[in-house]
Scaffold this motif. Sequence first.
Motif, PDB file in Angstrom:
ATOM      1  N   ASN A  12      37.860  39.140  35.160  1.00 26.64           N
ATOM      2  CA  ASN A  12      36.875  38.076  35.362  1.00 26.64           C
ATOM      3  C   ASN A  12      36.864  37.053  34.236  1.00 26.64           C
ATOM      4  N   LYS A  13      37.001  37.517  33.009  1.00 26.92           N
ATOM      5  CA  LYS A  13      36.980  36.609  31.866  1.00 26.92           C
ATOM      6  C   LYS A  13      38.145  35.633  31.935  1.00 26.92           C
ATOM      7  N   ASP A  14      39.339  36.150  32.225  1.00 24.38           N
ATOM      8  CA  ASP A  14      40.516  35.283  32.313  1.00 24.38           C
ATOM      9  C   ASP A  14      40.393  34.295  33.461  1.00 24.38           C
ATOM     10  N   ALA A  15      39.867  34.774  34.590  1.00 26.67           N
ATOM     11  CA  ALA A  15      39.736  33.907  35.765  1.00 26.67           C
ATOM     12  C   ALA A  15      38.752  32.771  35.508  1.00 26.67           C
ATOM     13  N   LEU A  16      37.631  33.087  34.891  1.00 30.58           N
ATOM     14  CA  LEU A  16      36.625  32.066  34.597  1.00 30.58           C
ATOM     15  C   LEU A  16      37.132  31.065  33.569  1.00 30.58           C
ATOM     16  N   TYR A  17      37.908  31.537  32.614  1.00 30.73           N
ATOM     17  CA  TYR A  17      38.479  30.634  31.612  1.00 30.73           C
ATOM     18  C   TYR A  17      39.474  29.672  32.262  1.00 30.73           C
ATOM     19  N   ALA A  18      40.320  30.206  33.143  1.00 37.29           N
ATOM     20  CA  ALA A  18      41.294  29.364  33.834  1.00 37.29           C
ATOM     21  C   ALA A  18      40.597  28.313  34.697  1.00 37.29           C
ATOM     22  N   ALA A  19      39.517  28.715  35.363  1.00 34.59           N
ATOM     23  CA  ALA A  19      38.765  27.775  36.194  1.00 34.59           C
ATOM     24  C   ALA A  19      38.123  26.680  35.343  1.00 34.59           C
ATOM     25  N   GLN A  20      37.579  27.074  34.198  1.00 35.17           N
ATOM     26  CA  GLN A  20      36.935  26.109  33.311  1.00 35.17           C
ATOM     27  C   GLN A  20      37.939  25.061  32.826  1.00 35.17           C
ATOM     28  N   ARG A  21      39.157  25.480  32.566  1.00 36.45           N
ATOM     29  CA  ARG A  21      40.172  24.558  32.047  1.00 36.45           C
ATOM     30  C   ARG A  21      40.520  23.455  33.041  1.00 36.45           C
ATOM     31  N   ILE A  22      40.397  23.756  34.336  1.00 39.94           N
ATOM     32  CA  ILE A  22      40.738  22.735  35.339  1.00 39.94           C
ATOM     33  C   ILE A  22      39.497  22.173  36.020  1.00 39.94           C
ATOM     34  N   GLY A  23      38.327  22.457  35.443  1.00 37.35           N
ATOM     35  CA  GLY A  23      37.105  21.839  35.921  1.00 37.35           C
ATOM     36  C   GLY A  23      36.515  22.418  37.179  1.00 37.35           C
ATOM     37  N   LEU A  24      36.760  23.710  37.443  1.00 46.27           N
ATOM     38  CA  LEU A  24      36.181  24.374  38.611  1.00 46.27           C
ATOM     39  C   LEU A  24      34.888  25.077  38.218  1.00 46.27           C
ATOM     40  N   THR A  25      33.872  24.952  39.057  1.00 47.94           N
ATOM     41  CA  THR A  25      32.648  25.709  38.842  1.00 47.94           C
ATOM     42  C   THR A  25      32.865  27.144  39.299  1.00 47.94           C
ATOM     43  N   THR A  26      31.960  28.032  38.896  1.00 46.28           N
ATOM     44  CA  THR A  26      32.083  29.425  39.322  1.00 46.28           C
ATOM     45  C   THR A  26      32.007  29.576  40.841  1.00 46.28           C
ATOM     46  N   PRO A  27      31.054  28.900  41.529  1.00 47.33           N
ATOM     47  CA  PRO A  27      31.049  28.997  43.000  1.00 47.33           C
ATOM     48  C   PRO A  27      32.346  28.492  43.631  1.00 47.33           C
ATOM     49  N   GLU A  28      32.916  27.425  43.087  1.00 51.27           N
ATOM     50  CA  GLU A  28      34.187  26.909  43.617  1.00 51.27           C
ATOM     51  C   GLU A  28      35.300  27.927  43.423  1.00 51.27           C
ATOM     52  N   LEU A  29      35.306  28.578  42.271  1.00 50.06           N
ATOM     53  CA  LEU A  29      36.324  29.601  42.005  1.00 50.06           C
ATOM     54  C   LEU A  29      36.198  30.762  42.976  1.00 50.06           C
ATOM     55  N   ARG A  30      34.964  31.207  43.215  1.00 53.39           N
ATOM     56  CA  ARG A  30      34.752  32.318  44.141  1.00 53.39           C
ATOM     57  C   ARG A  30      35.242  31.962  45.539  1.00 53.39           C
ATOM     58  N   ASN A  31      34.939  30.749  45.979  1.00 53.04           N
ATOM     59  CA  ASN A  31      35.382  30.335  47.307  1.00 53.04           C
ATOM     60  C   ASN A  31      36.898  30.344  47.419  1.00 53.04           C
ATOM     61  N   LEU A  32      37.570  29.878  46.379  1.00 46.66           N
ATOM     62  CA  LEU A  32      39.035  29.872  46.383  1.00 46.66           C
ATOM     63  C   LEU A  32      39.588  31.294  46.344  1.00 46.66           C
ATOM     64  N   PHE A  33      38.965  32.152  45.546  1.00 42.98           N
ATOM     65  CA  PHE A  33      39.423  33.532  45.459  1.00 42.98           C
ATOM     66  C   PHE A  33      39.235  34.267  46.775  1.00 42.98           C
ATOM     67  N   TYR A  34      38.131  33.975  47.474  1.00 41.36           N
ATOM     68  CA  TYR A  34      37.883  34.649  48.744  1.00 41.36           C
ATOM     69  C   TYR A  34      38.934  34.294  49.783  1.00 41.36           C
ATOM     70  N   ILE A  35      39.627  33.196  49.570  1.00 41.07           N
ATOM     71  CA  ILE A  35      40.695  32.806  50.481  1.00 41.07           C
ATOM     72  C   ILE A  35      42.037  33.364  50.003  1.00 41.07           C
ATOM     73  N   LYS A  36      42.324  33.168  48.720  1.00 41.11           N
ATOM     74  CA  LYS A  36      43.640  33.537  48.201  1.00 41.11           C
ATOM     75  C   LYS A  36      43.828  35.038  48.051  1.00 41.11           C
ATOM     76  N   ILE A  37      42.806  35.743  47.556  1.00 35.47           N
ATOM     77  CA  ILE A  37      42.973  37.175  47.292  1.00 35.47           C
ATOM     78  C   ILE A  37      43.156  37.997  48.573  1.00 35.47           C
ATOM     79  N   PRO A  38      42.319  37.818  49.600  1.00 36.05           N
ATOM     80  CA  PRO A  38      42.605  38.556  50.847  1.00 36.05           C
ATOM     81  C   PRO A  38      43.988  38.237  51.407  1.00 36.05           C
ATOM     82  N   GLU A  39      44.376  36.967  51.289  1.00 32.39           N
ATOM     83  CA  GLU A  39      45.699  36.568  51.775  1.00 32.39           C
ATOM     84  C   GLU A  39      46.794  37.375  51.088  1.00 32.39           C
TER      85      GLU A  39
END
Length: 208
Positions: free
Chosen positions: A88-115
Motif C-alpha cells: 500500500n505504501k508503494d502504491a500510494l507513493y506512485a499515485a502521488q507522484r503522478i497526481g492521482l488521488t487515493t479514490p482514483e487509485l482505488r478505482n484504477l486498481f479495481y480494474i487492473k488487479i482483477p484483470e
Amino acid sequence: MYYLIYFDESNKIDQFDVEHSYYGAYGSTDISMAKVVRKVRDIFKQCKSFSELHFREYTKDNHVKKYFQTLHTVINEDVKINILIVNNKDALYAAQRIGLTTPELRNLFYIKIPERLFYGVTRNLSEFSENDEMIKVKIKVDQNDEYDEIFLRHKIIEQMNAHSAYRNKNYRVVRVMSQDSAKSIPLQIVDTFMGIVVFLLYTCTLKP
C-alpha cells in the motif's frame, strides 16, 4: 462448458493502518467447482459447523478440523488459485507522484488487479476445450457497492474478451455478477487462502 472464476479482496489501499492489500481469484470448470462445493458441505456436516469460512475468525480452538479439511480438499482438486499482494505504501507513493488521488487509485486498481488475476487463471484455459468449442466464462465477485459505482462488471467483460480475441484464447466472458460471500463457498475459500497468506507474511516479519 462453463468456467467459473471467483474474486475477493482483503484490506483496502486507503486503510492506512495496514501495509498490504490482498486480491484473490479462484477458478475451475463448473463441474469441478460443484464437486468441491459438495465435498466442503459434507465437511461442514461432519464438523457440525455451518458458519461462514473467514480466516480472520479462525483460532486453533475454533473449528480447526473444518478449516484444514476444507483446504486439503481444495488443493487436491483441479482448481487454480491466483493471489496478488500490493504494498500500500508503494502504491500510494506512485499515485502521488503522478497526481492521482487515493479514490482514483482505488478505482484504477479495481480494474487492473482483477484483470491481471483473471489472466493468470485463464492462461491455459484452452486445455478444457473439447473439439475446439468456445469456453464460456462466468465471473463472480463479492458484493461491494464500489464495484457497481465504477461499472467494474462491464469493464471486466470488455477487457477479458479483448484479451481472449487478441491472444486467441477461445473463451468468452458471458457474465460478471455479484454474490454474497455468506452464500458462496468458493468466495469463502478465496478469503481463507488469502488469510493464510496474510498470516504467514505477518508471522515471518515479526521480530523475535
